[in-house]
Design a protein around this motif. Sequence first.
Motif, PDB file in Angstrom:
ATOM      1  N   LEU A 188       2.007   0.902  25.861  1.00 32.01           N
ATOM      2  CA  LEU A 188       1.151  -0.168  25.362  1.00 32.01           C
ATOM      3  C   LEU A 188      -0.102   0.457  24.780  1.00 32.01           C
ATOM      4  O   LEU A 188      -0.730   1.325  25.398  1.00 32.01           O
ATOM      5  N   VAL A 189      -0.465   0.040  23.573  1.00 32.95           N
ATOM      6  CA  VAL A 189      -1.667   0.537  22.904  1.00 32.95           C
ATOM      7  C   VAL A 189      -2.515  -0.656  22.497  1.00 32.95           C
ATOM      8  O   VAL A 189      -2.023  -1.598  21.874  1.00 32.95           O
ATOM      9  N   SER A 190      -3.771  -0.610  22.866  1.00 37.18           N
ATOM     10  CA  SER A 190      -4.715  -1.660  22.474  1.00 37.18           C
ATOM     11  C   SER A 190      -5.835  -1.015  21.651  1.00 37.18           C
ATOM     12  O   SER A 190      -6.484  -0.072  22.104  1.00 37.18           O
ATOM     13  N   THR A 191      -6.042  -1.520  20.447  1.00 37.90           N
ATOM     14  CA  THR A 191      -7.049  -0.973  19.528  1.00 37.90           C
ATOM     15  C   THR A 191      -8.023  -2.082  19.149  1.00 37.90           C
ATOM     16  O   THR A 191      -7.606  -3.165  18.743  1.00 37.90           O
ATOM     17  N   ILE A 192      -9.295  -1.797  19.271  1.00 35.80           N
ATOM     18  CA  ILE A 192     -10.315  -2.797  18.960  1.00 35.80           C
ATOM     19  C   ILE A 192     -11.395  -2.168  18.083  1.00 35.80           C
ATOM     20  O   ILE A 192     -11.745  -0.992  18.250  1.00 35.80           O
ATOM     21  N   ARG A 193     -11.912  -2.962  17.145  1.00 35.36           N
ATOM     22  CA  ARG A 193     -12.984  -2.533  16.252  1.00 35.36           C
ATOM     23  C   ARG A 193     -14.137  -3.528  16.391  1.00 35.36           C
ATOM     24  O   ARG A 193     -14.260  -4.472  15.615  1.00 35.36           O
ATOM     25  N   PRO A 194     -15.002  -3.320  17.399  1.00 35.16           N
ATOM     26  CA  PRO A 194     -16.070  -4.302  17.639  1.00 35.16           C
ATOM     27  C   PRO A 194     -17.061  -4.391  16.483  1.00 35.16           C
ATOM     28  O   PRO A 194     -17.592  -5.466  16.203  1.00 35.16           O
ATOM     29  N   VAL A 195     -17.371  -3.248  15.848  1.00 30.93           N
ATOM     30  CA  VAL A 195     -18.207  -3.211  14.659  1.00 30.93           C
ATOM     31  C   VAL A 195     -17.536  -2.261  13.681  1.00 30.93           C
ATOM     32  O   VAL A 195     -16.665  -1.480  14.040  1.00 30.93           O
ATOM     33  N   ASP A 196     -17.968  -2.299  12.409  1.00 36.12           N
ATOM     34  CA  ASP A 196     -17.271  -1.543  11.378  1.00 36.12           C
ATOM     35  C   ASP A 196     -17.256  -0.044  11.635  1.00 36.12           C
ATOM     36  O   ASP A 196     -16.307   0.645  11.251  1.00 36.12           O
ATOM     37  N   ILE A 197     -18.273   0.482  12.281  1.00 40.07           N
ATOM     38  CA  ILE A 197     -18.377   1.935  12.407  1.00 40.07           C
ATOM     39  C   ILE A 197     -17.763   2.468  13.695  1.00 40.07           C
ATOM     40  O   ILE A 197     -17.769   3.682  13.921  1.00 40.07           O
ATOM     41  N   GLN A 255       0.819  -1.200   0.000  1.00 38.22           N
ATOM     42  CA  GLN A 255       0.000   0.000   0.000  1.00 38.22           C
ATOM     43  C   GLN A 255       0.860   1.260   0.000  1.00 38.22           C
ATOM     44  O   GLN A 255       0.452   2.291  -0.492  1.00 38.22           O
ATOM     45  N   GLY A 256       2.062   1.199   0.611  1.00 37.23           N
ATOM     46  CA  GLY A 256       2.932   2.348   0.675  1.00 37.23           C
ATOM     47  C   GLY A 256       2.384   3.496   1.484  1.00 37.23           C
ATOM     48  O   GLY A 256       2.625   4.643   1.150  1.00 37.23           O
ATOM     49  N   VAL A 257       1.663   3.232   2.570  1.00 37.76           N
ATOM     50  CA  VAL A 257       1.021   4.288   3.342  1.00 37.76           C
ATOM     51  C   VAL A 257       1.397   4.165   4.809  1.00 37.76           C
ATOM     52  O   VAL A 257       1.351   3.092   5.383  1.00 37.76           O
ATOM     53  N   VAL A 258       1.764   5.268   5.427  1.00 38.58           N
ATOM     54  CA  VAL A 258       1.898   5.354   6.875  1.00 38.58           C
ATOM     55  C   VAL A 258       1.254   6.663   7.297  1.00 38.58           C
ATOM     56  O   VAL A 258       1.585   7.713   6.792  1.00 38.58           O
ATOM     57  N   VAL A 259       0.355   6.628   8.219  1.00 38.35           N
ATOM     58  CA  VAL A 259      -0.364   7.808   8.682  1.00 38.35           C
ATOM     59  C   VAL A 259      -0.228   7.902  10.192  1.00 38.35           C
ATOM     60  O   VAL A 259      -0.636   6.986  10.899  1.00 38.35           O
ATOM     61  N   SER A 260       0.333   9.001  10.698  1.00 36.78           N
ATOM     62  CA  SER A 260       0.563   9.153  12.133  1.00 36.78           C
ATOM     63  C   SER A 260      -0.487  10.028  12.785  1.00 36.78           C
ATOM     64  O   SER A 260      -0.256  10.603  13.837  1.00 36.78           O
ATOM     65  N   ALA A 261      -1.654  10.157  12.169  1.00 36.61           N
ATOM     66  CA  ALA A 261      -2.640  11.126  12.633  1.00 36.61           C
ATOM     67  C   ALA A 261      -3.641  10.570  13.626  1.00 36.61           C
ATOM     68  O   ALA A 261      -4.488  11.319  14.113  1.00 36.61           O
ATOM     69  N   SER A 262      -3.587   9.285  13.923  1.00 36.61           N
ATOM     70  CA  SER A 262      -4.552   8.707  14.855  1.00 36.61           C
ATOM     71  C   SER A 262      -4.008   7.396  15.378  1.00 36.61           C
ATOM     72  O   SER A 262      -3.285   6.685  14.682  1.00 36.61           O
ATOM     73  N   ARG A 263      -4.378   7.064  16.617  1.00 33.56           N
ATOM     74  CA  ARG A 263      -4.059   5.739  17.151  1.00 33.56           C
ATOM     75  C   ARG A 263      -5.144   4.725  16.813  1.00 33.56           C
ATOM     76  O   ARG A 263      -5.008   3.558  17.117  1.00 33.56           O
ATOM     77  N   ALA A 264      -6.224   5.183  16.190  1.00 33.74           N
ATOM     78  CA  ALA A 264      -7.355   4.302  15.929  1.00 33.74           C
ATOM     79  C   ALA A 264      -7.249   3.577  14.597  1.00 33.74           C
ATOM     80  O   ALA A 264      -8.155   2.826  14.237  1.00 33.74           O
ATOM     81  N   ARG A 307     -14.330   2.324  16.464  1.00 34.89           N
ATOM     82  CA  ARG A 307     -12.988   1.886  16.852  1.00 34.89           C
ATOM     83  C   ARG A 307     -12.674   2.496  18.213  1.00 34.89           C
ATOM     84  O   ARG A 307     -12.920   3.682  18.446  1.00 34.89           O
ATOM     85  N   LEU A 308     -12.115   1.671  19.089  1.00 31.80           N
ATOM     86  CA  LEU A 308     -11.798   2.099  20.444  1.00 31.80           C
ATOM     87  C   LEU A 308     -10.319   1.867  20.710  1.00 31.80           C
ATOM     88  O   LEU A 308      -9.762   0.837  20.322  1.00 31.80           O
ATOM     89  N   VAL A 309      -9.688   2.834  21.393  1.00 35.57           N
ATOM     90  CA  VAL A 309      -8.261   2.762  21.707  1.00 35.57           C
ATOM     91  C   VAL A 309      -8.062   3.057  23.184  1.00 35.57           C
ATOM     92  O   VAL A 309      -8.698   3.969  23.737  1.00 35.57           O
ATOM     93  N   ALA A 310      -7.189   2.299  23.827  1.00 34.94           N
ATOM     94  CA  ALA A 310      -6.795   2.577  25.209  1.00 34.94           C
ATOM     95  C   ALA A 310      -5.332   2.206  25.370  1.00 34.94           C
ATOM     96  O   ALA A 310      -4.832   1.280  24.715  1.00 34.94           O
ATOM     97  N   GLY A 311      -4.640   2.926  26.240  1.00 35.11           N
ATOM     98  CA  GLY A 311      -3.239   2.605  26.440  1.00 35.11           C
ATOM     99  C   GLY A 311      -2.605   3.426  27.533  1.00 35.11           C
ATOM    100  O   GLY A 311      -3.238   4.286  28.147  1.00 35.11           O
ATOM    101  N   PHE A 312      -1.317   3.127  27.789  1.00 32.70           N
ATOM    102  CA  PHE A 312      -0.556   3.907  28.761  1.00 32.70           C
ATOM    103  C   PHE A 312       0.829   4.194  28.198  1.00 32.70           C
ATOM    104  O   PHE A 312       1.311   3.532  27.272  1.00 32.70           O
TER     105      PHE A 312
END
Length: 670
Positions: free
Chosen positions: A363-372, A72-81, A374-379
């Motif tokens: 530590l970053v944990s990212t989860i997408r329970p449904v398509d619409i 894909q050649g893409v890196v985006v640093s604008a979100s942890r989600a 996305r949840l992120v939590a970390g320390f």
Amino acid sequence: MGTTRAFPKHVACATALGLVLTLAAEVRADETAATPTPARGEATALVAAGASSGQSALAPTGDGVIIVPESQGVVVSASRAGLEPRAVGSAYTVVEQEDLQRAQSVLVRESLQDIPGITAASTRPGVVGAVNIRGSDNEQILVLIDGIELGDPSLASSQYQMEHLTTLDVARIEVLRGNQSSLYGSDAIGGVINIVTQKATEDGYRLNLEGEGGSYGTRRGGASLLGRQGIVDFRLTLQGQAVDGPSLTVPLRGPADEDDRAWQYNISGRVGVQLLPSLLAEVMGFHRIADQDLDGTGQDATFSTNSDKNDDAIALRLTHDAWDGRWTNQLTASWYETDRRFYGQGQPVDGDVYQGAKRNINLVSTIRPVDIVRLVAGFDLEREETDQVTAFSGNFTADNETNSGFGEVALEPVRNLTLTGAVRHDDNRRFGGYTTWRGTAAYYLADVAPGTDVKLRGSYGTGAKAPSLFQLFDPTYGNALLQVEESEGWDVGVDVFEASRDIALELTWFETDVTSEIDFDFAAGGYIQRGETRNRGVELGLTAQPLDWLRVQQSYTFLLNDDLDLGARVGKARHVGMTMVTVSPLPDLDLSLRARYRSANEASFAGRTDGFVTFDVLASYHLTADWELYGRVVNVLDKDYQTVAGQRSYGLSAFVGFRTSLDVGALAGL
């Protein structure tokens, strides 16, 4: 010294917890599932706004960098989600490797000055110079290399200096503009610069070579060996650079008959091992030694300020994907250390010594329970340390710790509309707790006209910046009463992409207020906390290829910055821009004319600098698919100008070089 101290017990416990979470995720992982591909309309991206075509399965790194498959050649640093480019509401720009090569940018700092919103104070190798985003100072910008958080706690403002950072093994540079403290913490109230190095993308081994020479005794070269075999991939890079002059001082300020030299060598690398189909382990780092005689005076016999700088970094990372890529856990531990020594008149035989170390575990944990959703939590756990032994201002040893927790939510309530909200709480051992937040919105319109896509975006957020150890505790200039700087800002913009002529446009209007800003006061003889400043303006970026043989690139920033307490302009450069036109009269030949321009800077630390316009001519020719010759004539009109008051910039000068990328297996007959 202080930099040898171990992390406290609670940091070790947090690390163990992160490992447990990662291994627990493995139990539930589906190791054979594939990631679905989105429709074409969802994959379209805006190159000028920092995006290019990508898919929806984006995995966040521990520092918020979004990595997609190499194809894909893409890196985006604008979100942890893990947002697709079309869903990012922040203003950002990505410079790809081919852009760096087209511009013949040797230093990372040089390439940054052609990005909307950025001003670089100096582009001479070895010269310390600030990089500003939207009028913010260097210490308000976070720099990352492959997820390693850089910053020198022994410096006055704990910022990272880029005077020796080259582009040899850089795959892309991402610049995220505006308040980013809710995503990245204290050092990011002005923005984030994320540098991603090259990585092997296919099985086999490849050797990349570069060499260049030219005016002022310039010689530089380097080699990168990249490979991938089975579950292992790696990169090993060796690089060196040296220049012999000219004198850094401006002749009008006195004798300037001695050359100010600078040289540096570094080794860097990365190793990745796919331990399991869903578990990747990586180790990356670098070691650099540098020496410079950049005293800013005309004769070494009178004054001499030679300096040496060594810096080292290493990071370890575990990345785990579960549930068809819907749950990602990433644990990163990084360490960065510097040792700077200054030698000259009135200084000890061993020099003035400044040593600093910065250590992070997150530590970053990212989860997408449904398509619409996305949840992120970390320390994020950070420790800074410095030891200073100097005749300049005195000796001291100090350290500080900041423990942080953060979260982010991304929603797509209706198709093509993405809303995000992020919040972070930092607990600083010396200043207590402070909370920052940020919200963004992006609305993506596909095919508003044949072949034309548009993205409307906006963001609003707060930031906080803690004083540095030097600002607090230096025996001569420190002020232990300093408190945290605070900021608040917004931006709105539009990105347009038209495929047939490869037109990519970004236009942004922004405003940021900083309160309780830390500044150096000459009358008081040290650091003080003052009132409120406001930076506001417009950023424009444009690339277009209207004809097969013609390419145009434009960047422009209009900046107004005011001291709201005094009711007066601060006086930084109001207009900064770059225009570059490239023609290809032959299939393998590119010829470019580049103009860089900047208005007067009344707020330069060492005094006023006048506005200027410089012109460069560049050429490159591909001898074969693997070999390229290039050259450039810099400042063809021999303009006498300064980006930092009293410091000489390059006059008329010329450089030539080559690049090649060789299949090692083919060369060996394998």
